[in-house]
Design a protein around this motif. Structure first.
Motif, PDB file in Angstrom:
ATOM      1  N   LEU A  46      -1.523 -12.415   2.448  1.00  0.00           N
ATOM      2  CA  LEU A  46      -1.331 -12.606   1.012  1.00  0.00           C
ATOM      3  C   LEU A  46      -2.343 -11.768   0.242  1.00  0.00           C
ATOM      4  CD1 LEU A  46      -1.086 -16.514   1.115  1.00  0.00           C
ATOM      5  CD2 LEU A  46       0.828 -14.947   0.762  1.00  0.00           C
ATOM      6  N   TRP A  47      -1.877 -11.040  -0.755  1.00  0.00           N
ATOM      7  CA  TRP A  47      -2.772 -10.310  -1.645  1.00  0.00           C
ATOM      8  C   TRP A  47      -2.040 -10.056  -2.940  1.00  0.00           C
ATOM      9  CZ3 TRP A  47      -1.960  -4.730  -2.406  1.00  0.00           C
ATOM     10  CH2 TRP A  47      -0.902  -4.202  -1.657  1.00  0.00           C
ATOM     11  N   ASN A  48      -2.733  -9.565  -3.931  1.00  0.00           N
ATOM     12  CA  ASN A  48      -2.118  -9.321  -5.233  1.00  0.00           C
ATOM     13  C   ASN A  48      -2.356  -7.892  -5.680  1.00  0.00           C
ATOM     14  OD1 ASN A  48      -1.285 -11.996  -5.424  1.00  0.00           O
ATOM     15  ND2 ASN A  48      -3.120 -12.642  -6.523  1.00  0.00           N
ATOM     16  N   GLU A  49      -1.378  -7.349  -6.350  1.00  0.00           N
ATOM     17  CA  GLU A  49      -1.546  -6.062  -7.009  1.00  0.00           C
ATOM     18  C   GLU A  49      -2.234  -6.265  -8.356  1.00  0.00           C
ATOM     19  OE1 GLU A  49      -1.561  -2.137  -6.863  1.00  0.00           O
ATOM     20  OE2 GLU A  49      -0.346  -3.212  -5.385  1.00  0.00           O
ATOM     21  N   ARG A  50      -1.938  -7.399  -8.989  1.00  0.00           N
ATOM     22  CA  ARG A  50      -2.546  -7.718 -10.285  1.00  0.00           C
ATOM     23  C   ARG A  50      -2.672  -9.232 -10.430  1.00  0.00           C
ATOM     24  NH1 ARG A  50       1.107  -5.608 -13.370  1.00  0.00           N
ATOM     25  NH2 ARG A  50       2.270  -7.528 -13.755  1.00  0.00           N
ATOM     26  N   THR A  65      -6.794 -12.251  -4.633  1.00  0.00           N
ATOM     27  CA  THR A  65      -6.951 -11.251  -5.692  1.00  0.00           C
ATOM     28  C   THR A  65      -6.558  -9.867  -5.165  1.00  0.00           C
ATOM     29  OG1 THR A  65      -9.210 -10.512  -5.185  1.00  0.00           O
ATOM     30  CG2 THR A  65      -8.989 -12.598  -6.404  1.00  0.00           C
ATOM     31  N   PRO A  66      -6.603  -8.836  -6.021  1.00  0.00           N
ATOM     32  CA  PRO A  66      -6.366  -7.483  -5.521  1.00  0.00           C
ATOM     33  C   PRO A  66      -7.442  -7.003  -4.549  1.00  0.00           C
ATOM     34  CG  PRO A  66      -5.935  -7.590  -7.876  1.00  0.00           C
ATOM     35  CD  PRO A  66      -6.586  -8.885  -7.503  1.00  0.00           C
ATOM     36  N   THR A  86       1.272 -12.551 -12.827  1.00  0.00           N
ATOM     37  CA  THR A  86       0.622 -12.167 -11.574  1.00  0.00           C
ATOM     38  C   THR A  86       1.585 -11.329 -10.738  1.00  0.00           C
ATOM     39  OG1 THR A  86      -0.633 -14.241 -11.574  1.00  0.00           O
ATOM     40  CG2 THR A  86      -0.547 -13.018  -9.508  1.00  0.00           C
ATOM     41  N   TRP A  87       1.100 -10.213 -10.247  1.00  0.00           N
ATOM     42  CA  TRP A  87       1.905  -9.368  -9.364  1.00  0.00           C
ATOM     43  C   TRP A  87       1.496  -9.691  -7.936  1.00  0.00           C
ATOM     44  CZ3 TRP A  87       2.200  -3.270  -9.803  1.00  0.00           C
ATOM     45  CH2 TRP A  87       3.102  -2.796  -8.842  1.00  0.00           C
TER      46      TRP A  87
END
Length: 257
Positions: A46-50, A65-66, A86-87
């Protein structure tokens, strides 16, 4: 405000038909969203681009988080949430084709190299040979990190009022002595309870709560000095020092770009 709840099944770890060794998922969350407790037959990164989201396993709460992702081994029951805008990104790793990098959920630094490799796998025109090479490189650089935004939530009746208050207002200024007076117990009793339930002290737990909330605001583009005040610090420098002690990173590492 619209809130969406997504219900997913709880599936045991095991073989599952996926088109690739590593399969990517990406979505910009339209509404504040909660995922029920569920599990996958495959491993998940799991991770985020934004933006920032949360993942919960039992009494443990991670902020994703990113910069800092989370490895979720196949079959691990977890829930989650993300606010609108959230991206979210995730990569699924075939259970029969890859070995979990750690037996339990663990933080993963989303380094520039790892990010580039994962983005390359999102190319639908990538040849099978190039995909195999890229997947091998991902598995080579994907390692557990000592850095993770992890909070152990206390669950006892004694500590629940403190946890609820700090969750509602991370800038709550009440001290250990204040809470001892409010709850009618000694400061030593609260200290022992925090160590037993969370593995850390009252002060460090407060710092972790504030750091997680601060990250969520920083990834939304809030200025550091405004975030510092919001989470209960008298100056940006005091906030920065406490943040670095807790996360190992500077607040700037999480600012929205």
């Amino acid at each position: 405000m619209i809130r969406e709840t997504r219900v997913l099944p709880a599936l045991a770890a095991g073989p599952a038909e996926v088109p690739f060794v590593i399969l990517g998922w990406s979505e910009t969350i339209a509404h504040d969203t909660t995922w029920n407790e569920h599990s996958h037959p495959f491993h998940e990164l799991l991770w985020n681009e934004r933006g920032a989201s949360t993942a919960v396993v039992g009494a443990r709460v991670w902020t994703v988080t990113p910069a800092l992702g989370l490895w979720m081994p196949a079959g691990t029951l977890h829930s989650g949430s993300a606010i609108a805008g959230t991206w979210c990104r995730a990569n699924f790793f075939g259970f029969g084709t890859t070995t979990s990098i750690f037996p339990t959920p663990v933080g993963v630094e989303i380094t520039p190299l790892l990010r580039l490799l994962l983005e390359r796998l999102a190319d639908t025109e990538l040849s099978s040979g190039s995909r195999a090479v890229t997947e091998a490189m991902v598995l080579d650089v994907l390692t557990p990190s000592s850095r993770e935004l992890l909070l152990h939530m206390p669950t006892s009746d004694l500590l629940r009022p403190i946890a609820d208050a700090l969750r509602d207002d991370p800038g709550d200024p009440r001290t250990l002595a204040d809470w001892a007076s409010i709850l009618g117990v000694s400061a030593r009793t609260i200290t022992r309870a925090f160590n037993a339930e969370t593995g850390t002290s009252f002060a460090r737990w407060i710092a972790a709560v504030r750091a997680q909330h601060a990250v969520a605001l920083l990834t939304q583009g809030w200025e550091v000095d405004v975030v510092a005040e919001e989470v209960g610090y008298r100056s940006a420098s005091a906030f920065g020092a406490a943040f670095r002690r807790t996360t190992g990173l500077t607040p700037g590492a999480f600012r929205a770009r």
